[in-house]
Design a protein around this motif. Sequence first.
Motif, mmCIF file in Angstrom:
data_model
loop_
_atom_site.group_PDB
_atom_site.id
_atom_site.type_symbol
_atom_site.label_atom_id
_atom_site.label_comp_id
_atom_site.label_asym_id
_atom_site.label_seq_id
_atom_site.Cartn_x
_atom_site.Cartn_y
_atom_site.Cartn_z
ATOM 1 N N UNK A 107 0.872 -1.168 0.000
ATOM 2 C CA UNK A 107 0.000 0.000 0.000
ATOM 3 C C UNK A 107 0.908 1.215 0.000
ATOM 4 N N UNK A 108 0.694 2.121 -0.940
ATOM 5 C CA UNK A 108 1.537 3.312 -1.081
ATOM 6 C C UNK A 108 0.767 4.517 -0.545
ATOM 7 N N UNK A 109 1.367 5.171 0.435
ATOM 8 C CA UNK A 109 0.696 6.290 1.108
ATOM 9 C C UNK A 109 1.530 7.550 0.931
ATOM 10 N N UNK A 110 0.931 8.573 0.366
ATOM 11 C CA UNK A 110 1.594 9.866 0.237
ATOM 12 C C UNK A 110 1.160 10.779 1.366
ATOM 13 N N UNK A 135 3.742 -4.802 10.300
ATOM 14 C CA UNK A 135 3.997 -4.282 8.958
ATOM 15 C C UNK A 135 5.485 -3.984 8.775
ATOM 16 N N UNK A 136 5.932 -4.058 7.521
ATOM 17 C CA UNK A 136 7.285 -3.616 7.168
ATOM 18 C C UNK A 136 7.138 -2.291 6.434
ATOM 19 N N UNK A 137 7.710 -1.234 7.001
ATOM 20 C CA UNK A 137 7.459 0.132 6.536
ATOM 21 C C UNK A 137 8.715 0.744 5.921
ATOM 22 N N UNK A 198 10.519 -6.419 0.124
ATOM 23 C CA UNK A 198 9.615 -6.991 1.122
ATOM 24 C C UNK A 198 8.851 -6.000 1.969
ATOM 25 N N UNK A 199 8.954 -4.714 1.667
ATOM 26 C CA UNK A 199 8.216 -3.708 2.439
ATOM 27 C C UNK A 199 6.779 -3.639 1.922
ATOM 28 N N UNK A 200 5.818 -3.849 2.832
ATOM 29 C CA UNK A 200 4.415 -3.888 2.425
ATOM 30 C C UNK A 200 3.692 -2.560 2.604
ATOM 31 N N UNK A 201 4.357 -1.590 3.215
ATOM 32 C CA UNK A 201 3.772 -0.259 3.381
ATOM 33 C C UNK A 201 4.825 0.773 3.007
ATOM 34 N N UNK A 202 4.560 1.528 1.960
ATOM 35 C CA UNK A 202 5.492 2.554 1.493
ATOM 36 C C UNK A 202 4.901 3.920 1.811
ATOM 37 N N UNK A 203 5.623 4.709 2.584
ATOM 38 C CA UNK A 203 5.182 6.062 2.931
ATOM 39 C C UNK A 203 6.092 7.067 2.226
#
Length: 388
Positions: A107-110, A135-137, A198-203
């Motif tokens: 999930x990509x969060x801006x 989560x891996x962030x 392997x990061x499932x959350x990208x901020x």
Amino acid sequence: MLLKLFLFSLLLLFKSSALSNKKTHPSALNEKAGISPPEITSSTSIVNIQKFRKMQPSASELVDGILAGNITALSRAITLVESTNNNHLAKANEVINACLPHASKSIRIGITGVPGVGKSTFIEAFGKFLTSLGKKVAVLAVDPSSTISHGSILGDKTRMEELVKDKNAYIRPSASGETLGGVARKTRETITLCEACGFDTIIIETVGVGQSETAVHSMVDFFLLLKISGAGDELQGIKRGIMEMADAIVINKADGDNIRKAHFAKMEFNRALHLFPAKKSGWIPKTSTCSSITHEGIPLVWETIESFLGLTKTNNSFFEKRKEQNQYWMFETINEQLKLNFYNQIEIQDLLEPTKKAVQSDEISPFAAAQKLLNVYQSCKINSEDSQ
């Protein structure tokens, strides 16, 4: 009289002792002598370490490291992708293409907001909450570059001192350079590498320039706008800028004496959102308050994102948006590559400086000068093709 002489002698003795102590115990403000290296230091080891650092791993080695979750390999690959050296382009593309099949699973969060809204502090609190959920962030923090010195502080890790120590988090600061839209030139490719690692959350934390941060919207699934109380009212609703793109507005710094003001700001922005047209996905933007210090309201932000994902994946708008983003970045990459090829042409480099001077002295119009350079570039390409 004898008593006065005795006291005078004591005073002289005290001053003498104080001066003696001052000489043997210098002030802490004085510069201290450096520490010499221990005798067990091996000069051979130093040389070997320096050689290892200078070694350039192959594209396959970088890919293997990324897929294995090696942070060092990930960092080196990002540096390679961000390089403007033409010699690195083929290798960088090879790494990205090999990582593509293992990407797109996050999930990509801006996250954006004006400077001082507390983006870094919020991201640390939010990131720690996500890692506590397993989560891996990955945080891609974009720092503004100076238009004068072209330098950048890249100090986001300093503000996220707790998250940076979390084994399930990775923070990568990058300079925005000459790129507009609140992101760095290669942020899109960096997302692919982080997902493959392997990061499932990208901020993605943008530079925070206000109404003009639009590029980040074209590379994320969820766009979060941070606000603070006293920064606007319903009038913001007619500004077709960054607020129109927001999937959620969070009023930060809702703690202490500011709680009441934050809740009032929430109501104001909630009314402003009604002035916007409905989103294609059917999602209705939410407003909430939070405190990055007390962590109050942080779980609610994640609940909002989960609700968004549930709706958009069900009606397929999530996947349609990603297809549109892929197409957008194809054209952006073409534009970027054409620009690099143009300025790297030797004939253009030779003509650029005298043409600039001619424009500055009004000997030729900017438009005629641009056309002249483009004609030279086109001729160079034709000659290059003929020679092949």
